[in-house]
Design a protein around this motif. Structure first.
Motif, short mmCIF file in Angstrom:
data_model
loop_
_atom_site.label_atom_id
_atom_site.label_comp_id
_atom_site.label_asym_id
_atom_site.label_seq_id
_atom_site.Cartn_x
_atom_site.Cartn_y
_atom_site.Cartn_z
N PHE A 64 0.84 -1.19 0.00
CA PHE A 64 0.00 0.00 0.00
C PHE A 64 0.87 1.24 0.00
CE2 PHE A 64 -4.50 -0.50 0.33
CZ PHE A 64 -4.66 -1.85 0.60
N ARG A 65 0.55 2.17 -0.84
CA ARG A 65 1.20 3.47 -0.81
C ARG A 65 0.44 4.36 0.17
NH1 ARG A 65 3.05 5.53 -6.17
NH2 ARG A 65 4.77 4.26 -5.52
N LYS A 66 -0.88 4.36 0.06
CA LYS A 66 -1.67 5.15 0.99
C LYS A 66 -3.14 4.76 0.88
CE LYS A 66 -1.88 8.97 -2.30
NZ LYS A 66 -1.57 10.35 -2.55
N LEU A 67 -3.87 5.07 1.89
CA LEU A 67 -5.32 4.95 1.90
C LEU A 67 -5.82 6.34 2.25
CD1 LEU A 67 -7.41 2.71 1.47
CD2 LEU A 67 -7.48 2.40 3.91
N ARG A 68 -6.46 6.99 1.30
CA ARG A 68 -6.86 8.39 1.48
C ARG A 68 -8.37 8.47 1.59
NH1 ARG A 68 -7.13 13.25 -2.36
NH2 ARG A 68 -6.29 14.92 -1.07
N ILE A 69 -8.85 9.19 2.58
CA ILE A 69 -10.28 9.35 2.79
C ILE A 69 -10.63 10.83 2.65
CG2 ILE A 69 -12.15 9.13 4.46
CD1 ILE A 69 -10.63 6.70 5.56
N VAL A 70 -11.58 11.11 1.78
CA VAL A 70 -12.04 12.48 1.56
C VAL A 70 -13.52 12.52 1.92
CG1 VAL A 70 -12.38 14.31 -0.15
CG2 VAL A 70 -10.38 12.79 -0.32
N ALA A 71 -13.91 13.45 2.76
CA ALA A 71 -15.31 13.53 3.19
C ALA A 71 -15.86 14.92 2.94
CB ALA A 71 -15.43 13.17 4.67
N GLY A 72 -17.15 14.96 2.58
CA GLY A 72 -17.79 16.23 2.30
C GLY A 72 -19.21 16.28 2.82
N ALA A 73 -19.77 17.48 2.72
CA ALA A 73 -21.14 17.71 3.19
C ALA A 73 -21.84 18.63 2.19
CB ALA A 73 -21.12 18.36 4.58
N SER A 74 -23.16 18.61 2.23
CA SER A 74 -23.94 19.56 1.44
C SER A 74 -24.01 20.88 2.21
CB SER A 74 -25.32 18.98 1.14
OG SER A 74 -25.96 18.60 2.33
N PRO A 75 -24.43 21.97 1.55
CA PRO A 75 -24.32 23.30 2.18
C PRO A 75 -25.27 23.61 3.33
CG PRO A 75 -24.43 23.49 -0.21
CD PRO A 75 -24.74 22.08 0.14
N GLU A 76 -26.28 22.80 3.59
CA GLU A 76 -27.19 23.15 4.69
C GLU A 76 -26.42 23.16 6.00
OE1 GLU A 76 -29.48 19.90 2.32
OE2 GLU A 76 -27.45 20.20 2.95
N GLY A 77 -26.77 24.03 6.88
CA GLY A 77 -26.12 24.09 8.19
C GLY A 77 -24.94 25.03 8.22
N SER A 78 -24.44 25.26 9.41
CA SER A 78 -23.31 26.18 9.60
C SER A 78 -22.00 25.51 9.19
CB SER A 78 -23.23 26.59 11.07
OG SER A 78 -22.83 25.48 11.86
N LYS A 79 -20.97 26.32 9.04
CA LYS A 79 -19.64 25.79 8.71
C LYS A 79 -19.19 24.81 9.79
CE LYS A 79 -14.85 27.14 7.76
NZ LYS A 79 -14.55 25.80 7.37
N LEU A 80 -19.40 25.16 11.03
CA LEU A 80 -19.01 24.30 12.14
C LEU A 80 -19.69 22.93 12.05
CD1 LEU A 80 -17.41 24.16 14.83
CD2 LEU A 80 -19.49 24.96 15.96
N ILE A 81 -20.98 22.93 11.78
CA ILE A 81 -21.73 21.67 11.68
C ILE A 81 -21.27 20.87 10.46
CG2 ILE A 81 -24.02 20.71 11.17
CD1 ILE A 81 -25.17 22.94 12.98
N ASN A 82 -21.09 21.54 9.33
CA ASN A 82 -20.67 20.83 8.12
C ASN A 82 -19.27 20.25 8.25
OD1 ASN A 82 -23.06 21.13 6.64
ND2 ASN A 82 -22.47 23.18 5.98
N ASP A 83 -18.36 20.99 8.86
CA ASP A 83 -17.01 20.46 9.10
C ASP A 83 -17.08 19.25 10.03
OD1 ASP A 83 -15.90 22.39 7.49
OD2 ASP A 83 -15.16 23.63 9.14
#
Length: 194
Positions: A64-83
């Motif tokens: 394995f070179r790496k296992l990369r995880i990318v996570a996202g959210a839709s725009p509803e809610g505050s920045k704090l909640i989405n992060d």
């Protein structure tokens, strides 16, 4: 010619590195960080990914070179909640991989919060988005946040929400936002070919 003659044995015995990448995108319900295998074809995607990665792990010639995880959210809610929700989604897929595949893998986690770039791409790909040109104008040309009366305001979200009296937002919320609630995992492996 003499240099080529001298280098030829080294060129023919050098190992060539080969790489491969497997990935999976797991979708989440709005506001959730629980993996629901019955939602949006998650079960098939996850188990195919697990099978492929297990085959790599069992092959002693592959690393394995790496296992990369990318996570996202839709725009509803505050920045704090989405992060926070994007981070919890990344953790959920990390836990799933640890339980289903192997707990010995190392991860690189990228938390996008609201994935505005994917939203733009999804809007660009669909010709049926109401007022598509106006939506793209807002997404491309409105700052995500501005300061108004000493407060940070989600300007891009507010303009999108209010565009054409909310008609556009309702359509996008139903048809596009579910694709922004995700955690993607990329497994990159390498091995040498003699």
């Amino acid at each position: 010619t003499l240099l080529l003659f001298v280098l030829y044995p080294m060129l023919t015995t050098a190992q060539v590195e080969r790489t491969d990448q497997k990935s999976v995108k797991v979708y989440f319900r709005q506001g959730s960080s629980i993996i629901d295998e019955g939602y949006m074809n998650n079960d098939v995607s996850l188990h195919t990914f697990a099978k492929d990665v297990k085959a790599y792990i069992e092959n002693e010639n592959i690393s394995f070179r790496k296992l990369r995880i990318v996570a996202g959210a839709s725009p509803e809610g505050s920045k704090l909640i989405n992060d926070r929700i994007a981070n919890l989604r990344a953790q959920a897929i990390t836990n799933w991989i640890g339980n289903e595949i192997s707990s010995d893998l190392e991860y690189e986690v990228v938390n996008l919060g609201v994935d505005w770039e994917s939203l733009i791409s999804l809007i660009e790909e669909r010709s049926d988005v109401p007022y598509r040109a106006d939506v793209l104008n807002v997404l491309r040309n409105t700052p995500e946040f501005i300061t108004r009366n000493g407060q940070n305001v989600s300007e891009r979200y507010n303009r999108l929400y209010n565009l054409h009296n909310g008609e556009v937002y309702s359509w996008i919320s139903k048809n596009i936002f579910p694709q922004l609630r995700y955690a993607s995992t990329y497994a990159e492996v390498w091995w040498n070919i003699d």
